[in-house]
Design a protein around this motif. Sequence first.
Motif, PDB file in Angstrom:
ATOM      1  N   ALA A 153      67.243 -20.739  12.623  1.00 17.97           N
ATOM      2  CA  ALA A 153      67.005 -21.628  13.449  1.00 17.97           C
ATOM      3  C   ALA A 153      66.571 -21.335  14.741  1.00 17.97           C
ATOM      4  CB  ALA A 153      68.157 -22.554  13.314  1.00 17.97           C
ATOM      5  N   LEU A 154      65.773 -22.179  15.314  1.00 18.58           N
ATOM      6  CA  LEU A 154      65.149 -21.841  16.855  1.00 18.58           C
ATOM      7  C   LEU A 154      66.494 -21.728  17.637  1.00 18.58           C
ATOM      8  CD1 LEU A 154      63.155 -21.381  18.777  1.00 18.58           C
ATOM      9  CD2 LEU A 154      62.779 -23.964  19.060  1.00 18.58           C
ATOM     10  N   GLY A 155      67.464 -22.451  17.506  1.00 19.68           N
ATOM     11  CA  GLY A 155      68.531 -22.531  18.472  1.00 19.68           C
ATOM     12  C   GLY A 155      69.587 -21.289  17.993  1.00 19.68           C
ATOM     13  N   THR A 156      69.560 -20.695  17.044  1.00 24.19           N
ATOM     14  CA  THR A 156      70.147 -19.450  16.837  1.00 24.19           C
ATOM     15  C   THR A 156      69.362 -18.358  17.512  1.00 24.19           C
ATOM     16  OG1 THR A 156      70.696 -19.897  14.388  1.00 24.19           O
ATOM     17  CG2 THR A 156      70.726 -17.667  15.064  1.00 24.19           C
ATOM     18  N   ARG A 179      71.787 -10.547  11.459  1.00 26.03           N
ATOM     19  CA  ARG A 179      70.867 -11.804  11.997  1.00 26.03           C
ATOM     20  C   ARG A 179      70.010 -11.324  13.228  1.00 26.03           C
ATOM     21  NH1 ARG A 179      74.659 -15.589  12.391  1.00 26.03           N
ATOM     22  NH2 ARG A 179      74.489 -15.564   9.996  1.00 26.03           N
ATOM     23  N   TYR A 180      70.763 -10.905  14.157  1.00 24.16           N
ATOM     24  CA  TYR A 180      70.415 -10.488  15.410  1.00 24.16           C
ATOM     25  C   TYR A 180      69.178  -9.445  15.381  1.00 24.16           C
ATOM     26  CZ  TYR A 180      71.118  -8.482  20.161  1.00 24.16           C
ATOM     27  OH  TYR A 180      70.984  -8.171  21.499  1.00 24.16           O
ATOM     28  N   LEU A 181      69.479  -8.224  14.893  1.00 22.71           N
ATOM     29  CA  LEU A 181      68.428  -7.322  14.355  1.00 22.71           C
ATOM     30  C   LEU A 181      67.339  -7.792  13.777  1.00 22.71           C
ATOM     31  CD1 LEU A 181      70.606  -4.097  13.686  1.00 22.71           C
ATOM     32  CD2 LEU A 181      69.588  -4.888  15.986  1.00 22.71           C
ATOM     33  N   TYR A 202      71.421 -16.124  20.822  1.00 23.33           N
ATOM     34  CA  TYR A 202      71.348 -14.780  20.941  1.00 23.33           C
ATOM     35  C   TYR A 202      70.368 -14.159  21.988  1.00 23.33           C
ATOM     36  CZ  TYR A 202      73.512 -14.296  16.323  1.00 23.33           C
ATOM     37  OH  TYR A 202      74.370 -14.268  15.381  1.00 23.33           O
ATOM     38  N   PHE A 203      69.431 -14.676  22.411  1.00 23.43           N
ATOM     39  CA  PHE A 203      68.479 -14.599  23.499  1.00 23.43           C
ATOM     40  C   PHE A 203      67.924 -15.655  24.216  1.00 23.43           C
ATOM     41  CE2 PHE A 203      67.916 -11.784  19.490  1.00 23.43           C
ATOM     42  CZ  PHE A 203      68.125 -10.542  19.882  1.00 23.43           C
ATOM     43  N   PRO A 204      68.592 -15.865  25.370  1.00 28.35           N
ATOM     44  CA  PRO A 204      68.186 -16.738  26.197  1.00 28.35           C
ATOM     45  C   PRO A 204      66.514 -17.131  26.835  1.00 28.35           C
ATOM     46  CG  PRO A 204      69.976 -15.901  27.001  1.00 28.35           C
ATOM     47  CD  PRO A 204      69.616 -14.866  25.982  1.00 28.35           C
ATOM     48  N   SER A 205      65.909 -15.946  26.721  1.00 29.09           N
ATOM     49  CA  SER A 205      64.609 -15.616  27.086  1.00 29.09           C
ATOM     50  C   SER A 205      63.747 -14.633  26.223  1.00 29.09           C
ATOM     51  CB  SER A 205      64.383 -15.624  28.449  1.00 29.09           C
ATOM     52  OG  SER A 205      64.660 -14.032  28.754  1.00 29.09           O
ATOM     53  N   GLN A 253      56.535 -16.015  20.634  1.00 29.19           N
ATOM     54  CA  GLN A 253      56.697 -17.160  21.109  1.00 29.19           C
ATOM     55  C   GLN A 253      58.145 -17.594  20.243  1.00 29.19           C
ATOM     56  OE1 GLN A 253      55.639 -18.847  23.475  1.00 29.19           O
ATOM     57  NE2 GLN A 253      53.942 -17.394  23.689  1.00 29.19           N
ATOM     58  N   MET A 254      59.003 -17.905  20.739  1.00 30.91           N
ATOM     59  CA  MET A 254      60.678 -18.165  20.254  1.00 30.91           C
ATOM     60  C   MET A 254      60.514 -19.016  18.831  1.00 30.91           C
ATOM     61  SD  MET A 254      62.332 -16.306  22.150  1.00 30.91           S
ATOM     62  CE  MET A 254      63.883 -16.505  22.827  1.00 30.91           C
ATOM     63  N   ARG A 255      59.440 -19.833  18.711  1.00 30.46           N
ATOM     64  CA  ARG A 255      59.530 -20.686  17.684  1.00 30.46           C
ATOM     65  C   ARG A 255      58.813 -19.822  16.482  1.00 30.46           C
ATOM     66  NH1 ARG A 255      61.543 -24.505  14.793  1.00 30.46           N
ATOM     67  NH2 ARG A 255      61.508 -26.030  16.818  1.00 30.46           N
ATOM     68  N   ALA A 256      57.809 -18.767  16.913  1.00 30.41           N
ATOM     69  CA  ALA A 256      57.270 -17.984  15.875  1.00 30.41           C
ATOM     70  C   ALA A 256      58.365 -17.029  15.271  1.00 30.41           C
ATOM     71  CB  ALA A 256      56.161 -17.300  16.532  1.00 30.41           C
ATOM     72  N   VAL A 257      59.080 -16.619  16.442  1.00 27.73           N
ATOM     73  CA  VAL A 257      60.405 -15.609  16.114  1.00 27.73           C
ATOM     74  C   VAL A 257      61.245 -16.073  15.303  1.00 27.73           C
ATOM     75  CG1 VAL A 257      62.179 -14.276  17.092  1.00 27.73           C
ATOM     76  CG2 VAL A 257      59.772 -14.267  18.276  1.00 27.73           C
ATOM     77  N   ALA A 258      61.452 -17.222  15.434  1.00 22.40           N
ATOM     78  CA  ALA A 258      62.550 -18.005  14.580  1.00 22.40           C
ATOM     79  C   ALA A 258      61.909 -18.159  12.901  1.00 22.40           C
ATOM     80  CB  ALA A 258      62.974 -19.504  15.068  1.00 22.40           C
ATOM     81  N   ASP A 259      60.757 -18.639  12.870  1.00 27.06           N
ATOM     82  CA  ASP A 259      60.106 -18.752  11.633  1.00 27.06           C
ATOM     83  C   ASP A 259      59.954 -17.711  10.919  1.00 27.06           C
ATOM     84  OD1 ASP A 259      59.800 -21.454  12.095  1.00 27.06           O
ATOM     85  OD2 ASP A 259      57.731 -21.331  12.889  1.00 27.06           O
TER      86      ASP A 259
END
Length: 217
Positions: free
Chosen positions: A63-66, A31-33, A70-73, A52-58
């Motif tokens: 989930a965005l929280g996931t 999941r991390y990779l 793993y990555f605070p920023s 953008q973090m939301r775009a990365v999650a999608d």
Amino acid sequence: MTEESAMGAEARKHPVAQSPGSGLKPAQRARYLRIVDSAKQLASEGGYDAVQMRAVADRSGVALGTVYRYFPSKNQLLVVAMVTQFEEVGEHFSGAALPGDTPHERIMGVLRASVARLEQDPKQYDALVRAVMFADASSAPELDRLGQVLTELFAKSAGIEIVTEEVLNAVRIVADVWMSTLVAWANGRQSAEGVLIHMDTAVRLVFDRLERLQRAS
């Protein structure tokens, strides 16, 4: 001192930073990779601002929280992406018979291959370099790992049998110049051709000095 014992002594003085995510369980690491790969894809499509973090999650299907767990920023995420890129370069050249009769020629062969990758995907590399520029102290472990990966890459490329403190200092200098030159490229102050010219000068000077030190010892 043999190569193995010299490297062992150096490792005790400078503990090796782990590859990002290496301590995770297999499913977590996958999941991390996947998140890292999604960030790379977005960077390739639109550069630094597109990540953008939301775009990365999608894109990665988590989930965005996931992503934030793993990555605070965003910068830390992209620094990890940079580390994985150069780990792949190191694996590609590991055990390969590099062309060239001198450390200078062999290192420049690796650098030319790296610049070719940069030119193939300039938006992604621009995003990764910018993240390294903007990263704060929270990314220190990943930045340490990046420095070690580059140092190992250039040390192996040099093909020097006895790894002394002087040799390690030489390849660290090359790694530092390489990163600063990439920053100049990302800022538009250096072309890809200029990167290679600058690195050729730096590598030649560093290893000419190293050769003089070795002859004098």
